[in-house]
Scaffold this motif. Sequence first.
Motif, PDB file in Angstrom:
ATOM      1  N   GLN A 100       0.819  -1.277  -0.016  1.00 34.02           N
ATOM      2  CA  GLN A 100      -0.167  -0.085  -0.037  1.00 34.02           C
ATOM      3  C   GLN A 100       0.800   1.383   0.069  1.00 34.02           C
ATOM      4  O   GLN A 100       0.719   2.213  -0.889  1.00 34.02           O
ATOM      5  CB  GLN A 100      -0.816   0.083   1.266  1.00 34.02           C
ATOM      6  CG  GLN A 100      -2.085  -0.973   1.077  1.00 34.02           C
ATOM      7  CD  GLN A 100      -2.850  -1.059   2.306  1.00 34.02           C
ATOM      8  OE1 GLN A 100      -3.016  -0.119   3.176  1.00 34.02           O
ATOM      9  NE2 GLN A 100      -3.119  -2.276   2.624  1.00 34.02           N
ATOM     10  N   ARG A 152       1.171   3.566  -3.124  1.00 38.51           N
ATOM     11  CA  ARG A 152       0.613   5.019  -2.782  1.00 38.51           C
ATOM     12  C   ARG A 152       1.800   6.176  -3.359  1.00 38.51           C
ATOM     13  O   ARG A 152       1.395   7.317  -3.621  1.00 38.51           O
ATOM     14  CB  ARG A 152       0.620   5.126  -1.236  1.00 38.51           C
ATOM     15  CG  ARG A 152       0.425   6.429  -0.584  1.00 38.51           C
ATOM     16  CD  ARG A 152      -0.967   7.225  -1.006  1.00 38.51           C
ATOM     17  NE  ARG A 152      -0.974   8.739  -0.369  1.00 38.51           N
ATOM     18  CZ  ARG A 152      -0.329   9.710  -0.575  1.00 38.51           C
ATOM     19  NH1 ARG A 152       0.383   9.853  -1.554  1.00 38.51           N
ATOM     20  NH2 ARG A 152      -0.666  10.756  -0.140  1.00 38.51           N
ATOM     21  N   TYR A 180      -4.025   3.103  -0.942  1.00 39.34           N
ATOM     22  CA  TYR A 180      -2.830   4.051  -1.630  1.00 39.34           C
ATOM     23  C   TYR A 180      -3.331   4.817  -2.618  1.00 39.34           C
ATOM     24  O   TYR A 180      -2.660   5.551  -3.047  1.00 39.34           O
ATOM     25  CB  TYR A 180      -1.740   2.931  -2.270  1.00 39.34           C
ATOM     26  CG  TYR A 180      -2.216   1.878  -3.363  1.00 39.34           C
ATOM     27  CD1 TYR A 180      -2.857   2.279  -4.407  1.00 39.34           C
ATOM     28  CD2 TYR A 180      -2.588   0.286  -2.845  1.00 39.34           C
ATOM     29  CE1 TYR A 180      -3.465   1.246  -5.216  1.00 39.34           C
ATOM     30  CE2 TYR A 180      -2.925  -0.432  -3.704  1.00 39.34           C
ATOM     31  CZ  TYR A 180      -3.626  -0.171  -4.767  1.00 39.34           C
ATOM     32  OH  TYR A 180      -3.863  -0.873  -5.789  1.00 39.34           O
TER      33      TYR A 180
END
Lengths: 187, 89
Positions: free
Chosen positions: A135, A139, B76
């Motif tokens: 993540q 991101r 994200y």
Amino acid sequence: MTDGTIEKMKGAFSTDLVYRSEDVPLTCIPHPEELEDTLHGLMKLNGLIIRSLEEVAGRGANAVTYRAGRKYGHEVAKYFEKIENIEEALKELSDILRGQFTFEIWKPADKTSYIIQENGSTFIYLVFHDCIVRQTLRRNGQAQGGPLCQTLYGYVVGAIEEITGKKAKLEIVHTGPNACLKKLIIQ
Amino acid sequence: MISRRYGSVIEIRVDDNACNGCGLCVKDCPMHVYELRESLSVPIHPENCMGCLSCHEICPAQALEHKGIYPSRRHYIDIRVCEMLNRVI
């Protein structure tokens, strides 16, 4: 910036609350749902630290992050029950990792057992589904499989070593946007 | 074209009209789930799919569909970008 603006900004931090020693919060404040901004800030910061570490230390960055993860794995798992059976140990590991990582033990359809023996080595395939590392990397638009992933390898290896007392190694097989395949090599 | 994964509910669908036979999914899949047949991608081993969805990301024609995959958590997406997009939409 005018005095008025400064006073207004300061106003946001002044309360009438009286804090006594016994008032130290034992729960997460504010509620975790309100922490999305904090989480994103942390992800951004982590991504930048890793990017800078790569720039400065090059391939040495992997060793640093792996070591950090391994220490973390040993630290977290030392309070858990010691088990020699690797499948039971993985179940315990999944409890340890809950909330940060979720994984399943996996095998290709043509294999009969989850513990696979090939070319003189014994290993187990692990499919990582939820992963804070993935993540964070996605991101920040960073590639998977780099130093931040080494933290996870170290974490898993450290925890497995702590639980089973055996040496282990984790190898990346494939990284994807929804899941990653890893090989836990038991030594 | 639908292939059913035995013993579970995962299905892989390749849109024959969209697939341009580039073969990227064939090359990218670590479990050799796909094969090119008559210039079309065919999921010949869907039982080996572990749901990484790399093929979705790499497919230029967006011709793939997986049913029954566990969707991992996704924090994200930049929340500011989401807010802006939501405002536009």
